[in-house]
Scaffold this active site. Structure first.
Site, PDB file in Angstrom:
ATOM      1  N   GLU A 148      12.952  24.349   3.139  1.00 51.86           N
ATOM      2  CA  GLU A 148      12.142  25.551   3.311  1.00 51.86           C
ATOM      3  C   GLU A 148      12.157  26.048   4.758  1.00 51.86           C
ATOM      4  O   GLU A 148      12.117  27.243   5.014  1.00 51.86           O
ATOM      5  CB  GLU A 148      10.681  25.268   2.932  1.00 51.86           C
ATOM      6  CG  GLU A 148      10.431  24.832   1.497  1.00 51.86           C
ATOM      7  CD  GLU A 148      10.604  23.324   1.266  1.00 51.86           C
ATOM      8  OE1 GLU A 148      11.640  22.780   1.680  1.00 51.86           O
ATOM      9  OE2 GLU A 148       9.719  22.721   0.658  1.00 51.86           O
ATOM     10  N   GLU A 201       8.044   5.082   9.574  1.00 49.73           N
ATOM     11  CA  GLU A 201       8.937   6.029  10.242  1.00 49.73           C
ATOM     12  C   GLU A 201       8.113   7.165  10.842  1.00 49.73           C
ATOM     13  O   GLU A 201       7.424   7.888  10.118  1.00 49.73           O
ATOM     14  CB  GLU A 201       9.931   6.590   9.226  1.00 49.73           C
ATOM     15  CG  GLU A 201      10.959   7.473   9.864  1.00 49.73           C
ATOM     16  CD  GLU A 201      11.975   7.954   8.861  1.00 49.73           C
ATOM     17  OE1 GLU A 201      11.564   8.463   7.806  1.00 49.73           O
ATOM     18  OE2 GLU A 201      13.174   7.833   9.146  1.00 49.73           O
ATOM     19  N   CYS A 230      16.927   9.958  10.849  1.00 49.51           N
ATOM     20  CA  CYS A 230      16.541   8.785  10.052  1.00 49.51           C
ATOM     21  C   CYS A 230      17.095   7.490  10.626  1.00 49.51           C
ATOM     22  O   CYS A 230      16.500   6.433  10.480  1.00 49.51           O
ATOM     23  CB  CYS A 230      17.039   8.975   8.631  1.00 49.51           C
ATOM     24  SG  CYS A 230      18.732   9.541   8.604  1.00 49.51           S
ATOM     25  N   GLU A 249      19.813   9.179   0.681  1.00 48.16           N
ATOM     26  CA  GLU A 249      19.778   8.809   2.107  1.00 48.16           C
ATOM     27  C   GLU A 249      18.352   9.022   2.564  1.00 48.16           C
ATOM     28  O   GLU A 249      17.894  10.163   2.661  1.00 48.16           O
ATOM     29  CB  GLU A 249      20.703   9.719   2.935  1.00 48.16           C
ATOM     30  CG  GLU A 249      22.155   9.683   2.546  1.00 48.16           C
ATOM     31  CD  GLU A 249      22.844   8.397   2.924  1.00 48.16           C
ATOM     32  OE1 GLU A 249      22.214   7.548   3.593  1.00 48.16           O
ATOM     33  OE2 GLU A 249      24.000   8.226   2.534  1.00 48.16           O
ATOM     34  N   GLY A 304      16.278  12.777   2.570  1.00 52.39           N
ATOM     35  CA  GLY A 304      14.899  13.139   2.885  1.00 52.39           C
ATOM     36  C   GLY A 304      14.059  11.884   2.993  1.00 52.39           C
ATOM     37  O   GLY A 304      14.578  10.801   3.279  1.00 52.39           O
ATOM     38  N   LYS A 349      20.372  22.835  -2.344  1.00 50.14           N
ATOM     39  CA  LYS A 349      18.970  23.238  -2.119  1.00 50.14           C
ATOM     40  C   LYS A 349      18.656  22.936  -0.658  1.00 50.14           C
ATOM     41  O   LYS A 349      18.607  21.772  -0.244  1.00 50.14           O
ATOM     42  CB  LYS A 349      18.076  22.444  -3.073  1.00 50.14           C
ATOM     43  CG  LYS A 349      16.633  22.241  -2.650  1.00 50.14           C
ATOM     44  CD  LYS A 349      15.774  23.468  -2.690  1.00 50.14           C
ATOM     45  CE  LYS A 349      14.360  23.112  -2.241  1.00 50.14           C
ATOM     46  NZ  LYS A 349      14.239  22.962  -0.762  1.00 50.14           N
ATOM     47  N   THR A 396       9.912  10.946  -1.316  1.00 48.49           N
ATOM     48  CA  THR A 396      10.527  11.963  -2.175  1.00 48.49           C
ATOM     49  C   THR A 396      11.748  11.384  -2.888  1.00 48.49           C
ATOM     50  O   THR A 396      12.013  11.720  -4.043  1.00 48.49           O
ATOM     51  CB  THR A 396      10.920  13.203  -1.344  1.00 48.49           C
ATOM     52  OG1 THR A 396       9.787  13.631  -0.596  1.00 48.49           O
ATOM     53  CG2 THR A 396      11.383  14.338  -2.222  1.00 48.49           C
ATOM     54  N   GLY A 397      12.460  10.507  -2.214  1.00 54.53           N
ATOM     55  CA  GLY A 397      13.639   9.876  -2.826  1.00 54.53           C
ATOM     56  C   GLY A 397      13.283   9.164  -4.123  1.00 54.53           C
ATOM     57  O   GLY A 397      14.022   9.223  -5.104  1.00 54.53           O
TER      58      GLY A 397
END
Ligand code: NAD
Length: 519
Positions: free
Chosen positions: A195, A402, A301, A267, A245, A192, A249-250
């Site tokens: 976007e 971050e 990251c 990650e 990401g 995936k 979201t993780g």
């Protein structure tokens, strides 16, 4: 959902703008809705891509499952699979000029780095994974349970359908980290893509197919993360999830995977400390500190975004950083001499500018940058000036969260113990840098830092030869390294009774009921 004969090579309009359908079951599959892919440096249209939905996600998982169950890939010998991966690597490398530019136009990374993250690193990593595959131990003897009684065979087998979800910052490199070890292990993959950056992932699908990967083994879908991404993580036929990401979201991905007890590799974010010791080679440490926070405008990251400086060299070091930033070239991402490109989107730029305002409000002082560069060449791109904060403390938002932009937070320390304490005082734990000419001292510091990757006199060195991943809120599990394929396999124990002196069950009194010959 419509199958289409349109391919990535098909130009759909007079401006030669390519349209990218999804790649499912070895075919291009279009959608009624489209994404427009914009060059973040210029605002120009780069390509269009089909916008995937849940129906596409289902079709991709179905194709992956069928290809896995047919054995068309997993039953090929490791040498045959390695041949396909190496053929892909050579073909990808041969397209260096085209793919570097595409990477740059899609993500905004300056082309010098577009070549690294779009081609050199993916090619080197793929070759390394192919080499690992050639010597991977699929079966090995286990310890003997007792002489003459039983011995085990430890066997590794592919898992099934592996899902990779990647963000936009270095889309090709991250897709390779997930897809190639999964494929090497004999799995089928659904990737995936983000976007904003689907193009190189869809090129990857075509290139792997051209290199001989059977249909359905590698499928690429686009779509909104909260819809298609989350649907895929919950899908009953997906057996393994690897996600890169944001930390937020993780957590969602892990919770969704937990419902079906799927293994996950995550990650996530970071707030890497970069620690300069008093005895550092200052020239090298300045080079390294700039590279640590400015690579891809800080959109990595593992970036070194907290610079820890001893009081004794603080002022001189900061002056050198400012002088260096003034020499950096911002602008045209297709010029190989450009150092700094834009952020990926206007949304990201606004987010970064808000962090800069929060740093000022908290009492930190901007010594260079702090805004949007002026000039015609920046008018349509999402640029932010390289920005350095001094007089910062580790409790400020700009030191804790971050930012994912070209912003450095400089923090003073009094003693090495305090530097280590500040470095570890973060919810993240992905990376750290240490600069010193005393290797023993640097190693002693490295052993005390809570992070998955520590670089001494270097930064951003993630290679397929060493594992990469985070402590604490920076992730779960590791990618890369010689054991990366282990993550994409199940381990099976086969225990073989080899007794020549009566059965093991008899020896240990485990025969239940009355044996036939005793009745
Ligand atoms: P993000 O987490 O929003 O999106 C990353 C990917 O996940 C995209 O493909 C997105 O479509 C998908 N996604 C979004 N919501 C989802 C959901 N609910 N379920 C499944 N998939 C979903 O991150 P972003 O804002 O696009 O990327 C920036 C962040 O990524 C940064 O904050 C950085 O910390 C992190 N990052 C980490 C690494 C790493 O290796 N640790 C590398 C790059 C970026």
């Amino acid at each position: 959902m419509t199958m289409t004969s349109e391919t990535a090579e098909t130009s759909l309009d007079s401006q030669q703008i390519k349209h990218y359908p999804l790649f499912i079951g070895g075919q291009w599959v279009d959608s009624d809705e489209r994404y427009t892919i914009i060059d973040p440096a210029t605002g120009e249209l780069v390509a269009t891509a089909a916008k995937g939905n849940r129906e596409h996600a289902d079709a991709a998982v179905k194709a992956a499952k069928e290809s896995f169950e047919s054995g068309v890939w997993k039953n090929q010998s490791p040498a045959q699979r390695a041949d396909v991966l190496e053929r892909f690597a050579s073909a990808w490398e041969a397209r260096i000029d085209e793919l570097s530019v595409l990477t740059t136009k899609e993500s905004g990374i300056p082309v010098r780095l577009g070549a690294v993250f779009g081609v050199y690193s993916p090619v080197a990593d793929t070759r390394q994974f192919a080499a690992d595959l050639r010597r991977f131990e699929w079966e090995r003897p286990g310890p003997v349970l007792e002489p003459m009684l039983a011995v085990g065979i430890l066997r590794r087998e592919p898992i099934g359908v592996c899902l990779g979800i990647v963000p936009w910052n270095t889309p090709t490199a991250l897709a390779i980290w997930k897809a190639i070890p999964a494929l090497a292990a004999g799995n089928s993959v659904v990737l995936k893509v983000d976007e904003k950056t689907p193009v190189t992932g869809l090129e990857l699908a075509k290139a792997l197919s051209d290199a001989g990967l059977p249909d359905g083994v590698f499928n690429v879908v686009t779509g909104e993360g909260r819809d298609v991404g989350s649907y895929l993580t919950e899908h009953k036929d997906v057996s393994h999830v690897s996600f890169t990401g944001s930390t937020a979201t993780g957590r969602t991905v892990m919770a969704a995977a937990a419902a079906r007890l799927k293994p996950v590799v995550l990650e996530l974010g970071g707030k890497g400390p970069n620690i300069i010791l008093e005895d550092a080679d200052l020239d090298a440490a300045v080079d390294g500190s700039i590279w640590a926070f400015m690579m891809h405008s800080g959109q990595a990251c593992e970036s070194g975004t907290r610079l820890l400086l001893p009081e004794s060299i603080h002022d001189e070091f900061v002056s050198r950083l400012i002088a260096r930033v003034k020499t950096m070239r911002l602008g045209d991402t297709l010029d190989p001499l450009t150092d700094v490109g834009p952020l990926v989107s206007d949304h990201q730029r606004k987010r970064v500018l808000a962090y800069i305002e929060s740093g000022k409000a908290d009492g930190a002082r901007v010594v260079i940058g702090g805004g949007v560069p002026e000039g015609e060449q920046f008018a349509n791109g999402y640029y932010v000036e390289p920005t350095i904060f001094v007089d910062a403390t580790n409790d400020m938002k700009i030191a804790r969260e971050e930012i994912f932009g070209p912003v450095l937070t400089v923090i003073k320390y009094d003693s090495l113990e305090q530097a280590i304490e500040i470095a570890n005082d973060t919810e993240y734990g992905l990376s750290a840098g240490i600069w010193s000419e005393d290797i023993e001292k640097a190693l002693a510091v490295a052993r005390q830092i809570e992070a998955g990757s520590i670089w001494i006199n270097d930064f951003h060195c993630a290679t397929s030869k060493y594992p990469f991943g985070g402590y604490k809120q920076s992730g779960v599990g590791r990618e890369l390294g010689s054991s990366a394929m282990n993550d994409y396999t199940e381990e099976k124990t086969i225990l073989l009774s080899v007794s020549t002196q009566g059965s093991r069950l008899a020896k240990y009194g485990l025969v239940l009921g009355t044996p036939r010959d005793a009745s």
